[in-house]
Write a protein that holds these residues in place. Structure first.
Motif, PDB file in Angstrom:
ATOM      1  N   THR A   1       0.851  -1.184   0.000  1.00 14.71           N
ATOM      2  CA  THR A   1       0.000   0.000   0.000  1.00 14.71           C
ATOM      3  C   THR A   1       0.888   1.235   0.000  1.00 14.71           C
ATOM      4  O   THR A   1       2.092   1.148   0.261  1.00 14.71           O
ATOM      5  CB  THR A   1      -0.910   0.042   1.232  1.00 14.71           C
ATOM      6  OG1 THR A   1      -0.094   0.100   2.408  1.00 14.71           O
ATOM      7  CG2 THR A   1      -1.818  -1.177   1.298  1.00 14.71           C
ATOM      8  N   TYR A   2       0.277   2.377  -0.268  1.00 20.99           N
ATOM      9  CA  TYR A   2       1.079   3.594  -0.373  1.00 20.99           C
ATOM     10  C   TYR A   2       1.693   3.988   0.968  1.00 20.99           C
ATOM     11  O   TYR A   2       2.811   4.506   1.008  1.00 20.99           O
ATOM     12  CB  TYR A   2       0.234   4.739  -0.924  1.00 20.99           C
ATOM     13  CG  TYR A   2       1.051   5.692  -1.764  1.00 20.99           C
ATOM     14  CD1 TYR A   2       1.553   5.289  -2.988  1.00 20.99           C
ATOM     15  CD2 TYR A   2       1.338   6.977  -1.334  1.00 20.99           C
ATOM     16  CE1 TYR A   2       2.318   6.140  -3.776  1.00 20.99           C
ATOM     17  CE2 TYR A   2       2.097   7.843  -2.110  1.00 20.99           C
ATOM     18  CZ  TYR A   2       2.577   7.410  -3.328  1.00 20.99           C
ATOM     19  OH  TYR A   2       3.333   8.250  -4.087  1.00 20.99           O
ATOM     20  N   LEU A   3       0.990   3.753   2.055  1.00 19.72           N
ATOM     21  CA  LEU A   3       1.565   4.088   3.359  1.00 19.72           C
ATOM     22  C   LEU A   3       2.757   3.193   3.660  1.00 19.72           C
ATOM     23  O   LEU A   3       3.736   3.638   4.263  1.00 19.72           O
ATOM     24  CB  LEU A   3       0.511   3.966   4.459  1.00 19.72           C
ATOM     25  CG  LEU A   3       0.921   4.525   5.823  1.00 19.72           C
ATOM     26  CD1 LEU A   3       1.297   5.999   5.723  1.00 19.72           C
ATOM     27  CD2 LEU A   3      -0.201   4.352   6.844  1.00 19.72           C
ATOM     28  N   GLU A   4       2.678   1.948   3.243  1.00 21.37           N
ATOM     29  CA  GLU A   4       3.835   1.062   3.410  1.00 21.37           C
ATOM     30  C   GLU A   4       5.016   1.587   2.597  1.00 21.37           C
ATOM     31  O   GLU A   4       6.159   1.556   3.058  1.00 21.37           O
ATOM     32  CB  GLU A   4       3.487  -0.353   2.961  1.00 21.37           C
ATOM     33  CG  GLU A   4       4.639  -1.338   3.166  1.00 21.37           C
ATOM     34  CD  GLU A   4       4.337  -2.729   2.657  1.00 21.37           C
ATOM     35  OE1 GLU A   4       5.094  -3.656   2.988  1.00 21.37           O
ATOM     36  OE2 GLU A   4       3.355  -2.884   1.915  1.00 21.37           O
ATOM     37  N   LEU A   5       4.766   2.106   1.403  1.00 20.60           N
ATOM     38  CA  LEU A   5       5.829   2.674   0.578  1.00 20.60           C
ATOM     39  C   LEU A   5       6.476   3.870   1.272  1.00 20.60           C
ATOM     40  O   LEU A   5       7.704   4.015   1.269  1.00 20.60           O
ATOM     41  CB  LEU A   5       5.252   3.095  -0.780  1.00 20.60           C
ATOM     42  CG  LEU A   5       6.234   3.336  -1.921  1.00 20.60           C
ATOM     43  CD1 LEU A   5       6.965   2.055  -2.299  1.00 20.60           C
ATOM     44  CD2 LEU A   5       5.497   3.894  -3.138  1.00 20.60           C
ATOM     45  N   VAL A   6       5.653   4.711   1.891  1.00 19.96           N
ATOM     46  CA  VAL A   6       6.184   5.858   2.632  1.00 19.96           C
ATOM     47  C   VAL A   6       7.067   5.375   3.787  1.00 19.96           C
ATOM     48  O   VAL A   6       8.118   5.953   4.083  1.00 19.96           O
ATOM     49  CB  VAL A   6       5.038   6.746   3.144  1.00 19.96           C
ATOM     50  CG1 VAL A   6       5.564   7.830   4.074  1.00 19.96           C
ATOM     51  CG2 VAL A   6       4.296   7.386   1.968  1.00 19.96           C
ATOM     52  N   TRP A   7       6.652   4.299   4.437  1.00 12.57           N
ATOM     53  CA  TRP A   7       7.450   3.731   5.530  1.00 12.57           C
ATOM     54  C   TRP A   7       8.797   3.249   5.001  1.00 12.57           C
ATOM     55  O   TRP A   7       9.834   3.463   5.624  1.00 12.57           O
ATOM     56  CB  TRP A   7       6.682   2.597   6.202  1.00 12.57           C
ATOM     57  CG  TRP A   7       7.512   1.440   6.697  1.00 12.57           C
ATOM     58  CD1 TRP A   7       7.511   0.173   6.221  1.00 12.57           C
ATOM     59  CD2 TRP A   7       8.473   1.446   7.769  1.00 12.57           C
ATOM     60  NE1 TRP A   7       8.402  -0.621   6.897  1.00 12.57           N
ATOM     61  CE2 TRP A   7       9.009   0.147   7.865  1.00 12.57           C
ATOM     62  CE3 TRP A   7       8.933   2.425   8.642  1.00 12.57           C
ATOM     63  CZ2 TRP A   7       9.971  -0.201   8.794  1.00 12.57           C
ATOM     64  CZ3 TRP A   7       9.907   2.068   9.574  1.00 12.57           C
ATOM     65  CH2 TRP A   7      10.409   0.772   9.649  1.00 12.57           C
ATOM     66  N   TRP A   8       8.815   2.610   3.840  1.00  7.73           N
ATOM     67  CA  TRP A   8      10.083   2.170   3.241  1.00  7.73           C
ATOM     68  C   TRP A   8      11.007   3.362   3.038  1.00  7.73           C
ATOM     69  O   TRP A   8      12.191   3.314   3.383  1.00  7.73           O
ATOM     70  CB  TRP A   8       9.835   1.490   1.893  1.00  7.73           C
ATOM     71  CG  TRP A   8       9.113   0.189   1.945  1.00  7.73           C
ATOM     72  CD1 TRP A   8       8.746  -0.524   3.052  1.00  7.73           C
ATOM     73  CD2 TRP A   8       8.668  -0.582   0.822  1.00  7.73           C
ATOM     74  NE1 TRP A   8       8.103  -1.676   2.693  1.00  7.73           N
ATOM     75  CE2 TRP A   8       8.038  -1.742   1.334  1.00  7.73           C
ATOM     76  CE3 TRP A   8       8.731  -0.399  -0.552  1.00  7.73           C
ATOM     77  CZ2 TRP A   8       7.481  -2.719   0.493  1.00  7.73           C
ATOM     78  CZ3 TRP A   8       8.179  -1.363  -1.391  1.00  7.73           C
ATOM     79  CH2 TRP A   8       7.562  -2.513  -0.863  1.00  7.73           C
ATOM     80  N   PHE A   9      10.473   4.431   2.443  1.00  5.98           N
ATOM     81  CA  PHE A   9      11.289   5.616   2.171  1.00  5.98           C
ATOM     82  C   PHE A   9      11.819   6.225   3.468  1.00  5.98           C
ATOM     83  O   PHE A   9      12.987   6.617   3.558  1.00  5.98           O
ATOM     84  CB  PHE A   9      10.474   6.660   1.411  1.00  5.98           C
ATOM     85  CG  PHE A   9      10.068   6.242   0.019  1.00  5.98           C
ATOM     86  CD1 PHE A   9      10.875   5.403  -0.732  1.00  5.98           C
ATOM     87  CD2 PHE A   9       8.880   6.678  -0.537  1.00  5.98           C
ATOM     88  CE1 PHE A   9      10.506   5.020  -2.017  1.00  5.98           C
ATOM     89  CE2 PHE A   9       8.500   6.307  -1.819  1.00  5.98           C
ATOM     90  CZ  PHE A   9       9.318   5.477  -2.555  1.00  5.98           C
TER      91      PHE A   9
END
Length: 509
Positions: free
Chosen positions: A447-455
């Motif tokens: 999900t997009y929030l997971e992507l933000v967490w990766w960054f």
């Protein structure tokens, strides 16, 4: 700008876009100015390739775009779909570059291609694009610089692979197709075709089928049948709901996933709950985003049938209608679906990444199981932007194109930020552990929030990356990190330490 009195919402949206453009768009290079940063090869002139290239040159990095197709294919898949195709998600979630200016919520194909072309011209990419050049292989010289096909194309310090997920059309052969007296088209080749008053049979139940259904409605087809092998989640064309669904930080099914699934069944599917999947959860594959499908089914304009294609006859398609929960190929009721036009909504072949070196594909670290899903652990100077994901919920073609690109620019600019292969693999292992209960593979859905967490984790884990945070996330403040890098290099030289000259070799812990 629209009249603020007659169209206050559209005016406000355009005002927000103007502000984002002024605040976050990097300045295009002046004509004739030589860009001094490391040179980057970009493979693909679609939406992602053009956007990534504009970020690069806007921050002083020279580029060369290699596109396999002719000039007419600038824009990638959007240059090859129907004129009736358009965004299924709200355009606020499709801002592939800060300078994009949408005139409405759901722009069509022509508007999207126009924005890509305008971006390409604005950042002077016309003279930096080589068309009709398919990339067969990339390899390194003895200094670690990248060569595209052969040395005549130059040498590059970094690579952005932006080949996307849609390549050549997928056109399967089915028994009896030659006997069918009607017309048969791929779903991407409907522009200019006549469907008024005709019965259309759409084979396939994914996003291509929804686009074909929109074409049928636009052309006033009398009746449309959608023949799908399996059920697929459909979510409404509502930016608030779509954003909320993308806020699942775990990037997969959880013990609370039944809540949005129940709400969708009750308030969106309503009387059509039989179409909602039961064998897979919402957070396991990319859902279709469309509200009109349900309305067309309820009105009788369209009929959605679950089952298997047995073949064609002169009049239509032989179909095995299956009940809910019956697996593909299982027992059902045989029927003949009569029609005038058959549309193969069977999608596109996925472009290959096999032009990359062989060590980019060693198990268990092969795509999509890469660092941040995008960087092969053996090659920190290679960024496969927007072409390794399998399924996701979130903003499509949005800020992450710029963020991934600027992470690569950070790695190329600052040796102390480049992760070693060992630590890139440990991040992959950590993410697998965190998502060990997910029904899909760790990187098969996010999900997009997971992507933000990766960054966020990528920047936070290494103190030498902290100074790059505003640059990576917003494209702001590149001058300050460069001054700090000069100071760091001076101190390292004073201590007798040398930075690795190879841009593809990681140095950080």
């Amino acid at each position: 700008m629209e009249n603020p009195i007659l169209h206050p919402i559209v005016f406000l949206y355009q005002l927000v876009q103007w502000f984002l453009d002024k605040l976050l768009s990097p300045n295009p290079p002046q004509p004739g100015v030589e860009l001094g940063g490391p040179k980057i090869a970009i493979i693909g002139a679609g939406l992602t390739g053009v956007s990534a290239a504009s970020h690069c040159v806007g921050h002083g990095f020279d580029v060369r775009i290699f596109e396999a197709g002719p000039r007419e294919q600038l824009g990638g898949i959007w240059s090859r779909v129907n004129n009736t195709s358009g965004l299924q998600i709200h355009s606020i979630m499709y801002r592939f570059h800060p300078s994009v200016r949408w005139s409405g919520g759901y722009p069509n194909r022509q508007q999207i291609v126009s924005q890509i072309t305008e971006l390409w011209k604005k950042y002077g990419l016309e003279n930096k694009t080589t068309f009709d050049t398919k990339v067969e292989k990339v390899y390194q010289d003895d200094k670690g610089r990248w060569i595209i096909n052969d040395p005549s194309n130059g040498r590059f310090e970094g690579i952005i692979a932006a080949v996307g997920t849609c390549g050549d059309i997928k056109m399967p052969s089915m028994p009896g197709m030659d006997k069918f007296k009607g017309e048969i088209y791929h779903s991407s080749a409907l522009t200019g075709k006549q469907a008024k008053g005709k019965t259309m049979i759409i084979i396939g139940g994914g996003a291509s089928a929804v686009e074909a259904l929109e074409f049928a409605a636009h052309e006033e087809a009398a009746k449309t049948y959608i023949l799908a092998r399996s059920d697929k989640w459909i979510i409404p064309r509502n930016p608030v709901i779509d954003v909320l669904l993308s806020l699942n930080v775990w990037g997969g099914e959880t013990i609370f996933s039944w809540i949005p699934e129940m709400l969708l069944r009750k308030f969106f599917y309503r009387d059509l709950q039989d179409l909602a999947p039961t064998e897979r959860g919402l957070f396991t594959e990319t859902p279709m985003v469309n509200s009109d499908v349900m309305d067309k089914i309820r009105s009788g304009q369209a009929e959605w049938l679950r089952g298997d294609i047995r073949g064609f006859t002169e009049e239509g398609v032989k179909f095995n209608l299956r009940g809910k929960g019956v697996p593909k190929g299982g027992p059902g009721k045989s029927m003949l679906i009569k029609g005038d036009i058959a549309v193969m909504a069977t999608g596109f072949e996925r472009p290959t990444l096999d032009f990359l070196p062989d060590d980019s594909f060693g198990d268990p670290y092969s795509p999509p199981n890469w660092y941040l899903q995008t960087f092969p652990p053996e090659h920190v100077s290679v960024c496969c932007n927007n072409c390794t994901y399998v399924n996701a919920i979130g903003s499509v073609g949005n800020w992450h194109i710029g963020i991934y690109t600027r992470i690569l620019l950070m790695f190329l600019s600052d040796p102390l930020t480049r992760p070693r292969s060992f630590w890139m693999k440990r991040w992959i292992d950590m993410t697998r552990v965190l998502k060990k209960f997910a029904p899909t593979g760790a990187f098969d859905f996010f999900t997009y929030l997971e992507l933000v967490w990766w960054f966020t984790f990528c920047i936070a884990i290494n103190p030498f990356r902290w100074k790059w945070a505003f640059f990576v996330f917003f494209g702001i403040g590149q001058t300050l990190p460069r001054r700090v890098i000069d100071t760091e290099n001076h101190l390292r030289n004073g201590l007798g330490l040398k930075n690795e000259a190879n841009y593809d070799k990681g140095n950080s812990f």
